[in-house]
Design a protein around this motif. Structure first.
Motif, PDB file in Angstrom:
ATOM      1  N   ILE A 103      72.908  42.635  69.978  1.00 47.77           N
ATOM      2  CA  ILE A 103      73.255  41.236  70.273  1.00 47.77           C
ATOM      3  C   ILE A 103      74.024  41.157  71.579  1.00 47.77           C
ATOM      4  CG2 ILE A 103      74.729  39.303  69.588  1.00 47.77           C
ATOM      5  CD1 ILE A 103      74.028  39.892  66.706  1.00 47.77           C
ATOM      6  N   SER A 104      75.042  41.989  71.730  1.00 50.25           N
ATOM      7  CA  SER A 104      75.852  41.919  72.949  1.00 50.25           C
ATOM      8  C   SER A 104      75.061  42.344  74.183  1.00 50.25           C
ATOM      9  CB  SER A 104      77.116  42.760  72.802  1.00 50.25           C
ATOM     10  OG  SER A 104      76.786  44.110  72.605  1.00 50.25           O
ATOM     11  N   ALA A 105      74.235  43.371  74.067  1.00 45.95           N
ATOM     12  CA  ALA A 105      73.419  43.798  75.201  1.00 45.95           C
ATOM     13  C   ALA A 105      72.394  42.736  75.569  1.00 45.95           C
ATOM     14  CB  ALA A 105      72.718  45.113  74.870  1.00 45.95           C
ATOM     15  N   ILE A 118      74.889  44.513  66.010  1.00 38.97           N
ATOM     16  CA  ILE A 118      75.912  43.888  66.850  1.00 38.97           C
ATOM     17  C   ILE A 118      75.809  44.376  68.296  1.00 38.97           C
ATOM     18  CG2 ILE A 118      78.390  43.626  67.215  1.00 38.97           C
ATOM     19  CD1 ILE A 118      78.672  43.630  64.158  1.00 38.97           C
ATOM     20  N   TYR A 119      75.578  45.664  68.492  1.00 43.95           N
ATOM     21  CA  TYR A 119      75.398  46.151  69.857  1.00 43.95           C
ATOM     22  C   TYR A 119      74.175  45.531  70.538  1.00 43.95           C
ATOM     23  CZ  TYR A 119      74.427  49.012  73.857  1.00 43.95           C
ATOM     24  OH  TYR A 119      74.136  49.419  75.123  1.00 43.95           O
ATOM     25  N   ILE A 170      68.425  38.056  69.417  1.00 44.00           N
ATOM     26  CA  ILE A 170      69.754  37.558  69.064  1.00 44.00           C
ATOM     27  C   ILE A 170      69.682  36.791  67.753  1.00 44.00           C
ATOM     28  CG2 ILE A 170      71.571  35.939  69.718  1.00 44.00           C
ATOM     29  CD1 ILE A 170      70.990  36.751  72.653  1.00 44.00           C
ATOM     30  N   MET A 173      72.738  39.480  75.115  1.00 41.88           N
ATOM     31  CA  MET A 173      73.442  38.363  75.749  1.00 41.88           C
ATOM     32  C   MET A 173      73.730  38.666  77.214  1.00 41.88           C
ATOM     33  SD  MET A 173      75.913  37.139  72.668  1.00 41.88           S
ATOM     34  CE  MET A 173      76.467  35.640  73.446  1.00 41.88           C
ATOM     35  N   VAL A 174      74.076  39.891  77.522  1.00 42.70           N
ATOM     36  CA  VAL A 174      74.299  40.280  78.918  1.00 42.70           C
ATOM     37  C   VAL A 174      73.002  40.170  79.708  1.00 42.70           C
ATOM     38  CG1 VAL A 174      74.846  42.246  80.410  1.00 42.70           C
ATOM     39  CG2 VAL A 174      76.287  41.738  78.446  1.00 42.70           C
TER      40      VAL A 174
END
Length: 81
Positions: free
Chosen positions: A34-36, A31-32, A62, A38-39
């Motif tokens: 994925i968020s990094a 999950i981390y 992702i 996306m940024v």
């Protein structure tokens, strides 16, 4: 991080049940990123080549992370039927 924090995290991890440990490992491992990713995909001000390359590889990670999460929990669900 000093040794007291590491001991505290280690003790907390030992006390948790198996499903909570599994969730923490999956959250940190997928999950981390994925968020990094996306940024990183949405950042601007870089050259065209860097943005294109970043977008390609980050999109791959992702998709991989989403499929991993789905497969992991579907495997658990199907295994319990």
């Amino acid at each position: 991080i000093n040794a007291l924090y590491l001991w505290g995290m280690w003790f907390t991890f030992l006390v948790l049940d198996e499903e909570a440990k599994r969730f923490i490992v999956i959250a940190v491992g997928t999950i981390y990123p994925i968020s990094a990713s996306m940024v990183a995909c949405t950042r601007t001000g870089l050259s065209k080549f860097v943005i294109k390359d970043d977008t390609f590889w980050l999109t791959y990670w992702i998709c991989f992370s989403i499929l991993f999460i789905m497969m992991d929990y579907l495997e658990t669900f199907v295994g319990s039927i």
